[in-house]
Design an enzyme around this catalytic site. Structure first.
Site, short mmCIF file in Angstrom:
data_model
loop_
_atom_site.label_atom_id
_atom_site.label_comp_id
_atom_site.label_asym_id
_atom_site.label_seq_id
_atom_site.Cartn_x
_atom_site.Cartn_y
_atom_site.Cartn_z
N SER A 118 24.07 27.59 -9.77
CA SER A 118 23.37 27.51 -11.06
C SER A 118 22.17 28.44 -11.14
CB SER A 118 22.89 26.07 -11.30
OG SER A 118 23.97 25.17 -11.33
N HIS A 172 21.71 18.38 -14.26
CA HIS A 172 22.53 18.02 -13.09
C HIS A 172 22.01 16.77 -12.38
CE1 HIS A 172 25.35 21.29 -13.32
NE2 HIS A 172 24.37 22.18 -13.42
#
Length: 432
Positions: free
Chosen positions: A297, A358
């Site tokens: 990410s 997340h």
């Protein structure tokens, strides 16, 4: 995935409502038409009236659209005095009749109007686009937020999980949808069709998207997945033109490297958590040998935070060096770890939006990589640093609960060590 395509076809036919008769000869203005749609006339001729209102809205100028939003916001508002009276009556006598009266009075008429507008073919997409127009006005017209709350309330019900259909996007997907995948990619730009093919065609690449039966050609959100032998630390290597593809049965890790929301009009309606969970379920069936589910990410807020730390007694020297591109990889990772684990908003949640997403899904901050993204965007937002978030399926529920209840940032010990390691107090000597 064949069963999902079949289900999507069934639902698409179920929601394929026929168009309304032409209403081009109705000369009433849009406000009168809205009142008619809410009246008994709307019960009889709702499809025709809704089609006419939608057509009239499309023809409005920017200022006229603002005036229309104010009409919905103010003229179709609740009667607060009546609601208070009915609430007091219900408090004294919680009968079903009093409850029904209170509920009806407490719902703004604009909600029912929007429901009735959602009748013609394509109306759902039109209302999603209408909210885009509304969002563009909220900064200058903050009182229109009342109307925005009603849009969010209705869109959340119309786009709930029961209506979403998961489809795998492959090289055989119709070109009209592939074009939109290219256009909507928000994390790692797709340069051309060759680049798209490298992300969809090899046996170690997957892409999944959620669709809604009322918008069958419009992806709502999609995720790109790489099947790898181990956890990667560089998007440059992961997307390299010269890499050797891996056979799917050889993969040990599934890497979510890009998640893109496609519809600005659905801002605030979250699909990401559902998407990841369902994709994990699909991959678990297709590739049962996969042991690890992880992301690669971006860290979109790192450089902005570093810019606020340049005069900090502890962080200043390292922050300056990272921003100048002169810091060694270890210092980049240490500063990124401090940002991810300790930089918070006023409400105590992590400052970084990707981290909030997340961790809210139950992942943990697993590893940090310097020099992982050399693209212009990667350098501009995080000086090339990236992070892995690990989805340990045995821990996600507990991590989610700890984050939701106590705002605990779950992280691997290695990342915790990076976040507390001593930073340099003086410039490093240049190499000879």
């Amino acid at each position: 995935m064949q069963r999902n395509r079949f289900l999507g076809d069934i639902l698409s036919q179920l929601f394929d409502r026929r168009g309304a008769p032409s209403a081009k000869y109705d000369k009433r203005d849009i406000y009168t038409l809205c009142q008619a749609l809410l009246s008994a006339e709307g019960e009889v001729s709702g499809l025709r009236l809704a089609s006419t209102i939608i057509a009239r809205y499309a023809a409005l100028s920017g200022d006229d659209k603002t005036a229309f939003f104010y009409y919905l916001n103010s003229k179709l508002e609740i009667d607060a005095t009546l609601v208070a009276t009915l609430a007091a009556q219900y408090a004294k006598d919680p009968s079903p009749d009093n409850f029904q009266s209170l509920c009806q009075a407490a719902e703004p008429k604009r909600q029912e109007l929007l429901r009735r507008l959602n009748q013609p073919v394509g109306a759902t997409a039109t209302l999603v686009a209408m909210r885009v127009d509304l969002l563009a006005r909220l900064r200058d017209h903050p009182d229109l937020k009342r109307l925005n709350y009603d849009f969010v309330h209705l869109l959340r019900s119309w786009f709930n999980r029961g209506f979403l259909v998961l489809q795998q996007i492959s090289w055989d997907t119709p070109a009209r949808i592939l074009d939109k995948i290219v256009a909507y990619e928000a994390v790692h730009e797709i340069d051309d069709w060759d680049d798209l093919r490298r992300r969809l065609y090899p046996p170690d690449r997957r892409c999944f998207a959620f669709f809604h039966p009322a918008m069958p050609d419009e992806p709502l959100i999609f995720v790109e997945v790489a099947l790898t032998a181990d956890i990667p630390g560089s998007i440059d290597a992961l997307l390299s033109e010269g890499r050797t593809p891996l056979e799917a049965h050889q993969a040990k890790a599934a890497v979510f490297y890009s998640i893109s929301n496609c519809q600005k009009g659905l801002t605030g309606i979250s699909f990401g958590n559902l998407l990841i969970k369902q994709v994990v379920a699909e991959l678990s069936l297709a590739c049962p040998q996969i042991e690890t589910y992880v992301t690669l990410s971006p860290i979109p807020g790192l450089n902005k935070w570093l810019a606020t730390q340049t005069d900090d007694p502890e962080h200043g020297l390292a922050a300056q060096a990272v921003l100048a591109g002169k810091a060694p990889a270890t210092d980049v990772k240490m500063m990124a770890a401090r940002y991810l684990l300790t930089a918070k908003r006023g409400d105590g949640l992590p400052r970084d939006p990707v981290t909030r997403f997340h961790l809210g899904n139950g992942a943990e901050v697993h590893d940090i990589h310097a020099g992982a993204d050399s693209s212009d965007n990667g350098m501009a937002q995080s000086c090339g640093a990236m992070v892995n978030y690990l989805y340990d399926l045995t821990q996600t529920e507990r991590n989610h609960e700890n984050f939701a209840m106590a705002k605990t940032v779950a992280s691997a010990r290695s990342v915790q060590s990076l976040s507390t390691a001593p930073l340099p107090t003086k410039p490093k000597e240049p190499h000879a």
